[in-house]
Design a protein around this motif. Sequence first.
Motif, PDB file in Angstrom:
ATOM      1  N   SER A 123       0.835  -1.200   0.000  1.00  0.00           N
ATOM      2  CA  SER A 123       0.000   0.000   0.000  1.00  0.00           C
ATOM      3  C   SER A 123       0.868   1.248   0.000  1.00  0.00           C
ATOM      4  O   SER A 123       2.048   1.211   0.350  1.00  0.00           O
ATOM      5  N   SER A 124       0.282   2.376  -0.401  1.00  0.00           N
ATOM      6  CA  SER A 124       0.984   3.664  -0.427  1.00  0.00           C
ATOM      7  C   SER A 124      -0.058   4.759  -0.321  1.00  0.00           C
ATOM      8  O   SER A 124      -1.258   4.509  -0.481  1.00  0.00           O
ATOM      9  N   PRO A 125       0.354   6.029  -0.020  1.00  0.00           N
ATOM     10  CA  PRO A 125      -0.613   7.128   0.048  1.00  0.00           C
ATOM     11  C   PRO A 125      -1.411   7.269  -1.244  1.00  0.00           C
ATOM     12  O   PRO A 125      -2.593   7.598  -1.228  1.00  0.00           O
ATOM     13  N   LEU A 126      -0.739   7.023  -2.400  1.00  0.00           N
ATOM     14  CA  LEU A 126      -1.432   7.142  -3.678  1.00  0.00           C
ATOM     15  C   LEU A 126      -2.537   6.113  -3.790  1.00  0.00           C
ATOM     16  O   LEU A 126      -3.638   6.410  -4.247  1.00  0.00           O
ATOM     17  N   LEU A 127      -2.231   4.874  -3.341  1.00  0.00           N
ATOM     18  CA  LEU A 127      -3.229   3.820  -3.415  1.00  0.00           C
ATOM     19  C   LEU A 127      -4.396   4.088  -2.473  1.00  0.00           C
ATOM     20  O   LEU A 127      -5.511   3.652  -2.728  1.00  0.00           O
ATOM     21  N   THR A 128      -4.137   4.823  -1.368  1.00  0.00           N
ATOM     22  CA  THR A 128      -5.206   5.158  -0.435  1.00  0.00           C
ATOM     23  C   THR A 128      -6.162   6.158  -1.064  1.00  0.00           C
ATOM     24  O   THR A 128      -7.383   6.070  -0.927  1.00  0.00           O
ATOM     25  N   THR A 129      -5.570   7.145  -1.783  1.00  0.00           N
ATOM     26  CA  THR A 129      -6.393   8.171  -2.426  1.00  0.00           C
ATOM     27  C   THR A 129      -7.048   7.639  -3.689  1.00  0.00           C
ATOM     28  O   THR A 129      -8.219   7.886  -3.962  1.00  0.00           O
ATOM     29  N   LEU A 130      -6.235   6.921  -4.502  1.00  0.00           N
ATOM     30  CA  LEU A 130      -6.717   6.370  -5.757  1.00  0.00           C
ATOM     31  C   LEU A 130      -6.497   4.865  -5.735  1.00  0.00           C
ATOM     32  O   LEU A 130      -5.453   4.377  -6.135  1.00  0.00           O
ATOM     33  N   PRO A 131      -7.441   4.108  -5.200  1.00  0.00           N
ATOM     34  CA  PRO A 131      -7.229   2.669  -5.011  1.00  0.00           C
ATOM     35  C   PRO A 131      -6.947   1.955  -6.323  1.00  0.00           C
ATOM     36  O   PRO A 131      -7.438   2.339  -7.373  1.00  0.00           O
ATOM     37  N   GLY A 132      -6.109   0.902  -6.211  1.00  0.00           N
ATOM     38  CA  GLY A 132      -5.725   0.138  -7.391  1.00  0.00           C
ATOM     39  C   GLY A 132      -6.791  -0.863  -7.776  1.00  0.00           C
ATOM     40  O   GLY A 132      -7.902  -0.868  -7.245  1.00  0.00           O
ATOM     41  N   LEU A 133      -6.431  -1.721  -8.716  1.00  0.00           N
ATOM     42  CA  LEU A 133      -7.363  -2.749  -9.163  1.00  0.00           C
ATOM     43  C   LEU A 133      -7.571  -3.776  -8.064  1.00  0.00           C
ATOM     44  O   LEU A 133      -6.639  -4.131  -7.335  1.00  0.00           O
ATOM     45  N   SER A 134      -8.796  -4.264  -7.963  1.00  0.00           N
ATOM     46  CA  SER A 134      -9.085  -5.280  -6.958  1.00  0.00           C
ATOM     47  C   SER A 134      -8.516  -6.636  -7.372  1.00  0.00           C
ATOM     48  O   SER A 134      -8.283  -7.498  -6.534  1.00  0.00           O
ATOM     49  N   ASN A 135      -8.285  -6.830  -8.641  1.00  0.00           N
ATOM     50  CA  ASN A 135      -7.743  -8.084  -9.167  1.00  0.00           C
ATOM     51  C   ASN A 135      -6.218  -7.990  -9.181  1.00  0.00           C
ATOM     52  O   ASN A 135      -5.630  -7.313 -10.015  1.00  0.00           O
ATOM     53  N   GLN A 136      -5.577  -8.659  -8.234  1.00  0.00           N
ATOM     54  CA  GLN A 136      -4.123  -8.554  -8.117  1.00  0.00           C
ATOM     55  C   GLN A 136      -3.403  -9.198  -9.292  1.00  0.00           C
ATOM     56  O   GLN A 136      -2.327  -8.742  -9.695  1.00  0.00           O
ATOM     57  N   ALA A 137      -3.975 -10.254  -9.884  1.00  0.00           N
ATOM     58  CA  ALA A 137      -3.354 -10.877 -11.052  1.00  0.00           C
ATOM     59  C   ALA A 137      -3.318  -9.902 -12.220  1.00  0.00           C
ATOM     60  O   ALA A 137      -2.326  -9.803 -12.956  1.00  0.00           O
ATOM     61  N   LEU A 138      -4.407  -9.147 -12.382  1.00  0.00           N
ATOM     62  CA  LEU A 138      -4.461  -8.151 -13.447  1.00  0.00           C
ATOM     63  C   LEU A 138      -3.484  -7.018 -13.172  1.00  0.00           C
ATOM     64  O   LEU A 138      -2.832  -6.503 -14.098  1.00  0.00           O
ATOM     65  N   THR A 139      -3.369  -6.640 -11.927  1.00  0.00           N
ATOM     66  CA  THR A 139      -2.398  -5.609 -11.553  1.00  0.00           C
ATOM     67  C   THR A 139      -0.981  -6.055 -11.898  1.00  0.00           C
ATOM     68  O   THR A 139      -0.185  -5.287 -12.457  1.00  0.00           O
ATOM     69  N   LEU A 140      -0.664  -7.303 -11.570  1.00  0.00           N
ATOM     70  CA  LEU A 140       0.662  -7.834 -11.872  1.00  0.00           C
ATOM     71  C   LEU A 140       0.901  -7.874 -13.388  1.00  0.00           C
ATOM     72  O   LEU A 140       1.999  -7.562 -13.859  1.00  0.00           O
ATOM     73  N   LEU A 141      -0.137  -8.231 -14.152  1.00  0.00           N
ATOM     74  CA  LEU A 141      -0.008  -8.275 -15.606  1.00  0.00           C
ATOM     75  C   LEU A 141       0.344  -6.897 -16.168  1.00  0.00           C
ATOM     76  O   LEU A 141       1.257  -6.758 -16.995  1.00  0.00           O
ATOM     77  N   PHE A 142      -0.383  -5.870 -15.720  1.00  0.00           N
ATOM     78  CA  PHE A 142      -0.094  -4.511 -16.190  1.00  0.00           C
ATOM     79  C   PHE A 142       1.298  -4.057 -15.767  1.00  0.00           C
ATOM     80  O   PHE A 142       1.994  -3.345 -16.504  1.00  0.00           O
ATOM     81  N   LEU A 143       1.729  -4.461 -14.582  1.00  0.00           N
ATOM     82  CA  LEU A 143       3.065  -4.112 -14.108  1.00  0.00           C
ATOM     83  C   LEU A 143       4.129  -4.728 -15.010  1.00  0.00           C
ATOM     84  O   LEU A 143       5.082  -4.057 -15.427  1.00  0.00           O
ATOM     85  N   VAL A 144       3.962  -6.010 -15.323  1.00  0.00           N
ATOM     86  CA  VAL A 144       4.923  -6.695 -16.196  1.00  0.00           C
ATOM     87  C   VAL A 144       4.944  -6.051 -17.577  1.00  0.00           C
ATOM     88  O   VAL A 144       6.009  -5.817 -18.156  1.00  0.00           O
ATOM     89  N   LEU A 145       3.766  -5.757 -18.120  1.00  0.00           N
ATOM     90  CA  LEU A 145       3.696  -5.130 -19.443  1.00  0.00           C
ATOM     91  C   LEU A 145       4.390  -3.766 -19.454  1.00  0.00           C
ATOM     92  O   LEU A 145       5.080  -3.418 -20.420  1.00  0.00           O
ATOM     93  N   SER A 146       4.219  -3.011 -18.387  1.00  0.00           N
ATOM     94  CA  SER A 146       4.850  -1.689 -18.320  1.00  0.00           C
ATOM     95  C   SER A 146       6.370  -1.811 -18.259  1.00  0.00           C
ATOM     96  O   SER A 146       7.089  -1.039 -18.913  1.00  0.00           O
ATOM     97  N   VAL A 147       6.862  -2.777 -17.506  1.00  0.00           N
ATOM     98  CA  VAL A 147       8.305  -2.974 -17.413  1.00  0.00           C
ATOM     99  C   VAL A 147       8.876  -3.419 -18.759  1.00  0.00           C
ATOM    100  O   VAL A 147       9.902  -2.914 -19.222  1.00  0.00           O
TER     101      VAL A 147
END
Length: 357
Positions: free
Chosen positions: A6-30
């Motif tokens: 978690s981070s202050p940004l995630l508190t204000t603007l919460p991330g995706l509820s699907n952690q697998a999808l979050t990881l996919l977008f992270l890998v694609l961005s890298v």
Amino acid sequence: MWPIPSSPLLTTLPGLSNQALTLLFLVLSVVTALWGFERYRTTFSRVEFGLAVGVALGLLTIAFAPGLYSMIAGLLNLESRFLLIQIFANVSFLTLIFYLVSQLNSTRRVVRDLTRNLTVEQASTDINQDKSTLYVVIPAYNEAETIGNVLAELPERIQGYHVRPVVVSDGSDDVTRRTADEYDAIVVEHPINQGQGGALRTGFDISRQHAADIVVTMDADGQHPVDQLGELIRPIVGGEADYVLGSRYRGEDNSGNSITRRGGIRTFTWLINRLAKTDITDCTNGFRAIRGSRLDELTLTEERFSAPELIIESRKNGLRIVEVPVTIHEREAGETKKPKLGYAVGLARTILITWIR
């Protein structure tokens, strides 16, 4: 699946509820960022690197701060952040397509310029450079049946000018070059087809290198009467013109063109007269003469639909334009090389682009 920190940004603007999808977008961005870094190391293209970084940042915000898109969507009165993301993705995709098309066109121009430069180097040195010369540039694409007759009819001298034919075989796959080599002419060959405009530019370059006093262009299919060459160059010889255009409508049209084609020629001629304030009747005729010393002033880029470009460029650069009556015959053999589809579109595009630039 492990939790995303978690981070202050995630508190204000919460991330995706699907952690697998979050990881996919992270890998694609890298992966995207690494691709951009590698491309920059290879080509040092700031555009490619900037696009990669932009896409990577977009993927990261989708993964960890999708609420940001919800805020922007609200400001733009859009129904959902998904619609906003679609818009961003489509714009990015279109930008990439335009960039790739631009790069492709740039590469094609480089190849064409290199091809023409190498072709010009094939030209033999003219032994008559100390005389008044008239160079006849003849673009030829698979015209083995007719090029010999055209060259045989050309006179050695006309009105005090030594006549020097220049045949540019434009990627022909027949014996056009071999046939032309049998005559007293400068003969060069494009290794790949450049279009009539490209072949004319090669011929013009050769004529300039040899300091031609007058440059005439004519077709290799026998449609342009050699016996009218004297009348074509007379206004230049007499100091009345810098650019002389032959007109079948002031003379005689035996070309056998269809009603549709004749109507198209008159329509585009009318358009050129309106846009460039000229007074011509036959804008597509390839039987023309140009004062050699004025060729350098013309910016010629068109590969295929060169006739309107030459007229408008001559007008823009202050060349004195005169039209003389000529007779146009039917082709002696073979088939026309003019495209049946897109010919009108190509002429219209050339006219407008040349007029605007």
